[in-house]
Design a protein around this motif. Structure first.
Motif, PDB file in Angstrom:
ATOM      1  N   GLU A  64       0.898  -1.389   0.146  1.00 12.14           N
ATOM      2  CA  GLU A  64      -0.019  -0.125  -0.105  1.00 12.14           C
ATOM      3  C   GLU A  64       0.824   1.369  -0.103  1.00 12.14           C
ATOM      4  O   GLU A  64       0.536   2.126  -0.641  1.00 12.14           O
ATOM      5  N   GLU A 109       2.777   1.756  -3.466  1.00  7.53           N
ATOM      6  CA  GLU A 109       1.583   2.097  -4.397  1.00  7.53           C
ATOM      7  C   GLU A 109       1.665   3.866  -4.658  1.00  7.53           C
ATOM      8  O   GLU A 109       1.511   4.377  -5.487  1.00  7.53           O
ATOM      9  N   THR A 110       2.236   4.583  -3.565  1.00 11.07           N
ATOM     10  CA  THR A 110       1.965   5.897  -3.648  1.00 11.07           C
ATOM     11  C   THR A 110       3.527   6.577  -3.919  1.00 11.07           C
ATOM     12  O   THR A 110       3.549   7.836  -4.015  1.00 11.07           O
ATOM     13  N   GLU A 111       4.331   5.899  -4.137  1.00 10.55           N
ATOM     14  CA  GLU A 111       5.949   6.458  -4.420  1.00 10.55           C
ATOM     15  C   GLU A 111       6.095   6.471  -5.633  1.00 10.55           C
ATOM     16  O   GLU A 111       5.698   5.816  -6.434  1.00 10.55           O
TER      17      GLU A 111
END
Length: 369
Positions: free
Chosen positions: A221, A224-226
């Motif tokens: 999770e 996924e934002t990096e």
């Protein structure tokens, strides 16, 4: 019961997921390991050990990790020896935490100086500042000759990793356990040394490339934002989760599923020349060490300076062209930068876009090279 946190101080700290970060998948097959990881804004170091026991309840093996969290990763290595001793102590005398309590009481002022410390840390501008802030500390933690091993292992493919690191791509390195030396050396230390830039004003506007050290499925999770990171994993399932990375390294195989990055996987004539120069400089260093008994010269220094000078030459040229009247980048400029005008064309285009450098690339026609 699987991985679980047995004991911690302070007791109210959020440790969700740490039980998986501090004990790498597949560790049951090895006797000992160490693992660097990231938890929120803190960094962690855990030492793992595995001891056979005559117990049906424990299924013949007792496995534990003892670790610490800190807002700064550069001090963690100082406590490695203590953690190695303590994990052995916990295996032999489970439930005796007095040494750990004393350690926490002694170090907590150093490791977390009050509430809000972990959130007030300045951002780590990983690539441009690594030499100044990180290299001296990391150098101490590495076994002698690790750079030699890195160069021998990857060979000319170092130049492929160099380009991806300079473009701040998401680099994921797979390694079966033990993961400690491989992960810390290859995924973090060497990859970041490849992308070191010392010119002022370079890299300030590009995404921060974050060191995540060891990651596993509990980190999906977060990953996924990096937009930029370097990490290693022992979990093969990551290879199938292509949305989480740009570059996947398995053994000596560097690959990418991103179509526009495919040309960067090819070794060109300029890459071969750089690799030849790097090896020549290493040979000269080894010769001078033998002849002059010069122990001050260090292969790590040579490695860092080699790529830093290469990177500086590229950005110096690009900045000069962007400051000129016609802003035209030619095949001659590419050669001055130590690049192949045709083979490195897509690399240059990506570089200009990532770093926001305003120049016009005019090396389309192979006949003009």
């Amino acid at each position: 019961t699987g991985n679980m946190v047995e004991w911690c101080l302070p007791q109210d700290i959020d440790l969700e997921g740490v039980e998986f970060k501090s004990m790498a998948s597949g560790s049951h097959k090895i006797q000992s390991d160490f693992i660097y990881f990231r938890k929120g804004l803190c960094f962690g170091l855990a030492c793992f050990a595995n001891m056979p026991v005559e117990s049906e309840l424990e299924r013949g093996a007792r496995m534990k990790s003892v670790g610490i969290l800190s807002p700064s990763y550069t001090l963690l290595y100082r406590y490695m020896h203590f953690l190695e001793n303590q994990v052995r102590h916990q295996l032999e005398m489970p439930g005796h935490y007095s040494h750990l309590e004393a350690f926490y009481d002694d170090k907590k002022g150093v490791l977390s100086a009050g509430k809000g410390t972990s959130t007030s840390q300045p951002p780590i501008h990983w690539l441009p500042s690594i030499h100044k802030y990180m290299y001296p500390e990391m150098k101490i933690t590495h076994p002698a000759g690790c750079m030699s091993q890195f160069i021998k292992f990857f060979g000319e493919q170092i130049l492929i990793l160099w380009k991806f690191a300079l473009l701040r791509k998401r680099i994921l390195i797979f390694s079966p356990p033990p993961v400690g030396v491989v992960c810390y050396r290859a995924a973090v230390y060497c990859c970041c040394c490849l992308a070191n830039v010392s010119l002022p004003g370079i890299g300030g506007t590009v995404p921060e490339s974050k060191p995540f050290f060891y990651v596993n499925v509990a980190d999906i999770e977060m990953l996924e934002t990096e937009v930029s990171y370097v990490a290693c994993t022992t979990e093969k399932i990551f290879e199938e989760k292509q949305d989480l990375y740009d570059v996947y390294v398995d053994n000596q195989n560097v690959k990418t599923h991103r179509e526009h990055l495919q040309p960067l996987l090819k070794i060109n004539s300029a890459d071969k020349e750089k690799y030849r120069r790097l090896n020549d400089q290493r040979q000269m260093l080894m010769y001078s060490q033998e002849v002059d008994e010069d122990c001050n010269s260090c292969e790590e220094d040579l490695f860092i300076l080699f790529f830093m000078e290469q990177n500086n030459r590229i950005f110096q040229t690009l900045m000069e062209v962007s400051a000129s009247q016609d802003k035209t980048l030619t095949a001659d400029h590419a050669r001055v930068m130590g690049l192949d005008p045709q083979g490195d064309r897509s690399f240059l285009m990506d570089l200009l876009e990532v770093y926001g450098i305003d120049v016009m690339l005019v090396i389309d026609n192979p006949c003009c090279t």
